[in-house]
Design a protein around this motif. Structure first.
Motif, short mmCIF file in Angstrom:
data_model
loop_
_atom_site.label_atom_id
_atom_site.label_comp_id
_atom_site.label_asym_id
_atom_site.label_seq_id
_atom_site.Cartn_x
_atom_site.Cartn_y
_atom_site.Cartn_z
N CYS A 271 75.48 -4.16 -33.05
CA CYS A 271 74.08 -4.38 -32.68
C CYS A 271 73.33 -3.07 -32.42
CB CYS A 271 73.97 -5.31 -31.48
SG CYS A 271 74.42 -4.55 -29.90
N GLY A 272 74.02 -2.06 -31.91
CA GLY A 272 73.39 -0.77 -31.65
C GLY A 272 72.55 -0.70 -30.39
N ILE A 273 72.54 -1.77 -29.56
CA ILE A 273 71.74 -1.78 -28.34
C ILE A 273 72.55 -2.17 -27.10
CG2 ILE A 273 69.55 -2.17 -29.52
CD1 ILE A 273 69.78 -5.17 -28.70
N GLY A 274 73.88 -2.20 -27.21
CA GLY A 274 74.73 -2.49 -26.07
C GLY A 274 74.92 -3.96 -25.75
N GLN A 275 74.31 -4.84 -26.50
CA GLN A 275 74.39 -6.27 -26.21
C GLN A 275 75.76 -6.87 -26.55
OE1 GLN A 275 71.83 -7.88 -24.75
NE2 GLN A 275 72.96 -9.77 -24.63
N CYS A 276 76.31 -6.51 -27.70
CA CYS A 276 77.53 -7.18 -28.18
C CYS A 276 78.81 -6.57 -27.63
CB CYS A 276 77.56 -7.18 -29.71
SG CYS A 276 77.88 -5.55 -30.45
N GLN A 277 78.78 -5.35 -27.17
CA GLN A 277 79.93 -4.61 -26.65
C GLN A 277 81.06 -4.49 -27.68
OE1 GLN A 277 80.83 -6.50 -22.85
NE2 GLN A 277 79.52 -4.99 -21.85
N ASN A 278 80.72 -4.51 -28.95
CA ASN A 278 81.73 -4.35 -29.99
C ASN A 278 82.10 -2.89 -30.20
OD1 ASN A 278 83.37 -5.84 -31.88
ND2 ASN A 278 82.27 -4.74 -33.47
N CYS A 279 81.30 -1.97 -29.70
CA CYS A 279 81.56 -0.54 -29.92
C CYS A 279 82.19 0.13 -28.70
CB CYS A 279 80.27 0.17 -30.33
SG CYS A 279 78.99 0.18 -29.04
N LEU A 280 82.93 -0.61 -27.91
CA LEU A 280 83.54 -0.03 -26.71
C LEU A 280 84.50 1.11 -27.06
CD1 LEU A 280 84.40 -3.19 -24.58
CD2 LEU A 280 82.56 -1.53 -24.18
N VAL A 281 84.41 2.18 -26.27
CA VAL A 281 85.32 3.31 -26.37
C VAL A 281 85.77 3.68 -24.97
CG1 VAL A 281 84.30 4.22 -28.50
CG2 VAL A 281 83.43 5.00 -26.30
N GLN A 282 86.83 4.47 -24.87
CA GLN A 282 87.31 4.94 -23.56
C GLN A 282 86.70 6.30 -23.28
OE1 GLN A 282 91.53 4.82 -23.00
NE2 GLN A 282 91.69 2.74 -23.76
N TYR A 283 86.07 6.41 -22.11
CA TYR A 283 85.49 7.67 -21.67
C TYR A 283 85.66 7.76 -20.16
CZ TYR A 283 82.08 11.30 -20.61
OH TYR A 283 81.47 12.44 -20.15
N ASN A 284 86.26 8.84 -19.68
CA ASN A 284 86.52 9.02 -18.24
C ASN A 284 87.27 7.83 -17.64
OD1 ASN A 284 85.38 11.55 -18.08
ND2 ASN A 284 83.40 10.82 -17.39
N ASP A 285 88.28 7.36 -18.34
CA ASP A 285 89.14 6.25 -17.88
C ASP A 285 88.38 4.94 -17.72
OD1 ASP A 285 91.47 7.84 -17.80
OD2 ASP A 285 90.91 8.59 -15.83
N ARG A 286 87.25 4.80 -18.41
CA ARG A 286 86.47 3.56 -18.37
C ARG A 286 86.11 3.15 -19.78
NH1 ARG A 286 81.60 4.28 -14.31
NH2 ARG A 286 80.95 2.59 -15.67
N LEU A 287 85.83 1.87 -19.96
CA LEU A 287 85.31 1.40 -21.24
C LEU A 287 83.80 1.44 -21.18
CD1 LEU A 287 87.59 -1.70 -21.90
CD2 LEU A 287 87.81 0.63 -22.79
#
Length: 83
Positions: A46-62
């Motif tokens: 989606c490119g706007i954070g709605q779907c959360q399909n692009c989750l990555v790990q950063y600073n021990d968080r998703l």
């Protein structure tokens, strides 16, 4: 426009000033950001954070790659969530 480099799974990826992590990864040819518990690939959708399909790990968080601005030297990793 200057930028810098982020680290994706240990590999250096260049970014342009003001670019999000998702945009930099896609421009570098990274199409898979990890895998969801059901096994499907995580990627920009989606490119706007709605779907959360692009989750990555950063600073021990998703976090959503499409909402995360690049910062020089930031280290990110694929999101591999276990069932």
């Amino acid at each position: 426009m200057s930028g810098g480099n982020i680290l994706w799974n240990g590999a250096s990826v260049p970014f342009l000033a003001g670019e999000t992590v998702a945009s930099a990864l896609m421009r570098a040819g990274v199409l898979c950001f990890g895998h969801a518990p059901q096994g499907q690939a995580r990627a920009l959708f989606c490119g706007i954070g709605q779907c959360q399909n692009c989750l990555v790990q950063y600073n021990d968080r998703l976090t959503e790659a499409c909402l995360l601005p690049c910062q020089d030297g930031m280290a990110l990793a694929a999101c591999e969530v276990q069932k």
